[in-house]
Scaffold this motif. Structure first.
Motif, mmCIF file in Angstrom:
data_model
loop_
_atom_site.group_PDB
_atom_site.id
_atom_site.type_symbol
_atom_site.label_atom_id
_atom_site.label_comp_id
_atom_site.label_asym_id
_atom_site.label_seq_id
_atom_site.Cartn_x
_atom_site.Cartn_y
_atom_site.Cartn_z
ATOM 1 N N VAL B 91 0.853 -1.190 0.000
ATOM 2 C CA VAL B 91 0.000 0.000 0.000
ATOM 3 C C VAL B 91 0.885 1.234 0.000
ATOM 4 N N ASP B 92 0.664 2.065 -0.999
ATOM 5 C CA ASP B 92 1.483 3.259 -1.185
ATOM 6 C C ASP B 92 0.586 4.479 -1.043
ATOM 7 N N ASP B 93 0.910 5.356 -0.089
ATOM 8 C CA ASP B 93 0.034 6.522 0.115
ATOM 9 C C ASP B 93 0.664 7.812 -0.393
ATOM 10 N N GLY B 94 1.733 7.672 -1.180
ATOM 11 C CA GLY B 94 2.380 8.874 -1.720
ATOM 12 C C GLY B 94 3.499 9.380 -0.845
ATOM 13 N N THR B 95 3.553 8.916 0.399
ATOM 14 C CA THR B 95 4.658 9.303 1.288
ATOM 15 C C THR B 95 5.598 8.124 1.487
ATOM 16 N N GLY B 96 5.244 6.978 0.917
ATOM 17 C CA GLY B 96 6.035 5.767 1.063
ATOM 18 C C GLY B 96 5.122 4.574 0.913
ATOM 19 N N TRP B 97 5.690 3.371 0.992
ATOM 20 C CA TRP B 97 4.839 2.190 0.913
ATOM 21 C C TRP B 97 5.149 1.251 2.073
ATOM 22 N N VAL B 98 4.136 0.414 2.378
ATOM 23 C CA VAL B 98 4.291 -0.550 3.459
ATOM 24 C C VAL B 98 3.520 -1.798 3.072
ATOM 25 N N GLU B 99 3.986 -2.941 3.547
ATOM 26 C CA GLU B 99 3.289 -4.183 3.216
ATOM 27 C C GLU B 99 2.263 -4.512 4.288
ATOM 28 N N CYS B 100 1.071 -4.833 3.813
ATOM 29 C CA CYS B 100 -0.043 -5.143 4.714
ATOM 30 C C CYS B 100 -0.444 -6.588 4.449
ATOM 31 N N THR B 101 -0.418 -7.379 5.510
ATOM 32 C CA THR B 101 -0.694 -8.800 5.348
ATOM 33 C C THR B 101 -2.041 -9.137 5.944
ATOM 34 N N LYS B 102 -2.854 -9.787 5.128
ATOM 35 C CA LYS B 102 -4.192 -10.176 5.616
ATOM 36 C C LYS B 102 -4.309 -11.689 5.533
ATOM 37 N N TRP B 103 -4.706 -12.298 6.621
ATOM 38 C CA TRP B 103 -4.924 -13.740 6.641
ATOM 39 C C TRP B 103 -6.393 -14.018 6.354
ATOM 40 N N VAL B 104 -6.622 -14.908 5.442
ATOM 41 C CA VAL B 104 -8.003 -15.236 5.066
ATOM 42 C C VAL B 104 -8.384 -16.541 5.737
ATOM 43 N N THR B 105 -9.298 -16.423 6.710
ATOM 44 C CA THR B 105 -9.703 -17.631 7.426
ATOM 45 C C THR B 105 -11.195 -17.909 7.276
ATOM 46 N N LYS B 106 -11.949 -16.848 6.968
ATOM 47 C CA LYS B 106 -13.415 -17.044 6.865
ATOM 48 C C LYS B 106 -13.868 -16.609 5.485
ATOM 49 N N HIS B 107 -15.087 -16.970 5.148
ATOM 50 C CA HIS B 107 -15.654 -16.583 3.854
ATOM 51 C C HIS B 107 -15.711 -15.066 3.701
ATOM 52 N N THR B 108 -16.031 -14.369 4.821
ATOM 53 C CA THR B 108 -16.120 -12.899 4.746
ATOM 54 C C THR B 108 -14.761 -12.295 4.417
ATOM 55 N N ASP B 109 -13.687 -12.926 4.907
ATOM 56 C CA ASP B 109 -12.338 -12.447 4.578
ATOM 57 C C ASP B 109 -12.085 -12.585 3.090
ATOM 58 N N SER B 110 -12.458 -13.731 2.516
ATOM 59 C CA SER B 110 -12.149 -13.939 1.096
ATOM 60 C C SER B 110 -12.997 -13.014 0.224
ATOM 61 N N VAL B 111 -14.211 -12.715 0.660
ATOM 62 C CA VAL B 111 -15.035 -11.733 -0.073
ATOM 63 C C VAL B 111 -14.337 -10.381 -0.065
ATOM 64 N N GLU B 112 -13.770 -10.047 1.105
ATOM 65 C CA GLU B 112 -13.094 -8.756 1.250
ATOM 66 C C GLU B 112 -11.868 -8.671 0.351
ATOM 67 N N VAL B 113 -11.035 -9.722 0.352
ATOM 68 C CA VAL B 113 -9.789 -9.646 -0.418
ATOM 69 C C VAL B 113 -10.041 -9.743 -1.922
ATOM 70 N N ASP B 114 -11.102 -10.437 -2.312
ATOM 71 C CA ASP B 114 -11.389 -10.548 -3.746
ATOM 72 C C ASP B 114 -11.753 -9.202 -4.352
ATOM 73 N N ALA B 115 -12.207 -8.289 -3.531
ATOM 74 C CA ALA B 115 -12.634 -6.986 -4.045
ATOM 75 C C ALA B 115 -11.451 -6.045 -4.282
ATOM 76 N N ILE B 116 -10.272 -6.417 -3.808
ATOM 77 C CA ILE B 116 -9.119 -5.506 -3.881
ATOM 78 C C ILE B 116 -8.295 -5.818 -5.123
ATOM 79 N N LEU B 117 -8.058 -4.786 -5.936
ATOM 80 C CA LEU B 117 -7.251 -4.958 -7.141
ATOM 81 C C LEU B 117 -6.109 -3.967 -7.135
ATOM 82 N N VAL B 118 -5.100 -4.248 -7.927
ATOM 83 C CA VAL B 118 -3.969 -3.317 -8.038
ATOM 84 C C VAL B 118 -4.469 -2.025 -8.668
#
Lengths: 106, 237
Positions: B91-118
């Protein structure tokens, strides 16, 4: 966002301070063609963003790129910001981010 | 006496960004209890602020004198890696970038991550972690941004919270011992960064102020005096 260096928040008036460097700004689109967009910055200056804008273009577009001179940006990244963006808030943010709180951004 | 019970109203009265008066008195306990759940805040930060973080204790992370635990970031996703159930977003906010790690354990998590694109702007809520001397964010929630005024709002909030911690707390911590007179102090020392990285002193002063006053009326009067004096200081804000 392929940013190798941070991009400064700028409006039209602040663009001259960052010539040659990576900047980001939001423009209100006045006119667009295949190779550039002529827009109004949040502080009322006319700025040209060169590059390939997205199609279709919304009323406001964020441009991230390198400032070529005080009113031209060579755009690398375009993001449609919709039609209901608050330009005056963004303008204030640009002033703060280049002034007293520059250390939080650059 | 120190309050040992969790006071819900007090804990959340700062809007989640700043610890309230009650939680500040709790912070004068030894640093091992700083992980006490009733003193955690959610801080909006820029990646530049993340990179400038200093370490307060063994595993304490502090920024501007306050412990950092949970943070909010807003930026653009520039890269996505996924391995099994672990999704890593740059994730880059224009002041730098940082890595954000999300663990997918439930269906709601996978729905959330599927919506995110580059190329999408996202809001990330997570916990700061240091892995091999590099900051990463253990992500609780990552959501696309639909109203781009959120971007402006986030950065303005970062400025506000920074201002709160550096100037407002600095003003309060440089007050001499409270008296019952209003406007008794005129010449005040510079407050900028006066308490950087020294949280214990500030919270100790807060406790002394409140312990001085026995009755509610005196306490209200003292707080009113503090606010009035703060408002009269041109050096603040």
């Amino acid at each position: 966002m392929d940013i190798s260096s941070p991009a400064a928040f700028v409006n039209g008036g602040l663009l001259r301070m960052h010539v040659g460097r990576k900047v980001r700004t939001v423009l209100q689109v006045i006119r667009s063609d295949i190779a550039s967009v002529m827009g109004k910055s949040t502080d009322g200056f006319q700025v040209v963003a060169k590059g390939s804008p997205p199609v279709p273009l919304t009323s406001y577009v964020e441009v991230i790129g390198v400032a070529e001179n005080e009113n031209t940006i060579r755009a690398e990244l375009w993001t449609n910001f919709g039609d209901t963006f608050d330009g005056s808030n963004y303008d204030q943010l640009c002033r703060l981010a280049n002034g007293e709180f520059k250390h939080l951004f650059l | 006496m120190q309050a040992n019970e969790f006071d819900g109203n007090a804990a959340f009265s700062g809007g989640g960004f700043m610890p309230s008066q009650a939680t500040q008195t709790a912070l004068e306990r030894p640093s091992s209890s700083s992980k006490n759940s009733d003193v955690r805040c959610l801080l909006p930060l820029t990646v530049k602020q993340l990179r400038d973080l200093s370490r307060g204790g063994e595993s304490d992370i502090s920024i501007e004198g306050s412990d950092v635990n949970n943070i909010v970031l807003v930026g653009m996703v520039s890269k996505i890696d996924n391995a099994d159930s672990e999704y890593t977003y740059r994730v880059d906010d224009g002041t730098g970038w940082v890595e954000c790690t999300k663990w997918v354990t439930k269906h709601t998590d996978s729905v959330e991550v599927d919506a995110i694109l580059v190329g999408m702007y996202v809001r990330v809520y997570g916990q700061l972690k240091s892995i091999q001397s590099r900051w990463t964010v253990h992500t609780f929630s990552i959501r696309p941004i639909s109203d781009f005024n959120e971007i402006t709002n986030h950065f303005i909030e970062c400025i506000y919270v920074h201002l709160y911690y550096t100037k407002l707390k600095g003003c309060m911590n440089t007050q001499p011992q409270m008296t019952n007179s209003i406007g008794g102090m005129t010449a005040q020392p510079q407050v900028a960064n006066s308490n950087f990285g020294v949280p214990g002193k500030g919270y100790g002063d807060q406790a002394n102020l409140t312990n001085q006053y026995k009755t509610d009326e005196e306490q209200i009067h003292a707080i009113s005096s503090m606010v009035l004096q703060y408002l009269r200081r041109p050096a603040c804000l």
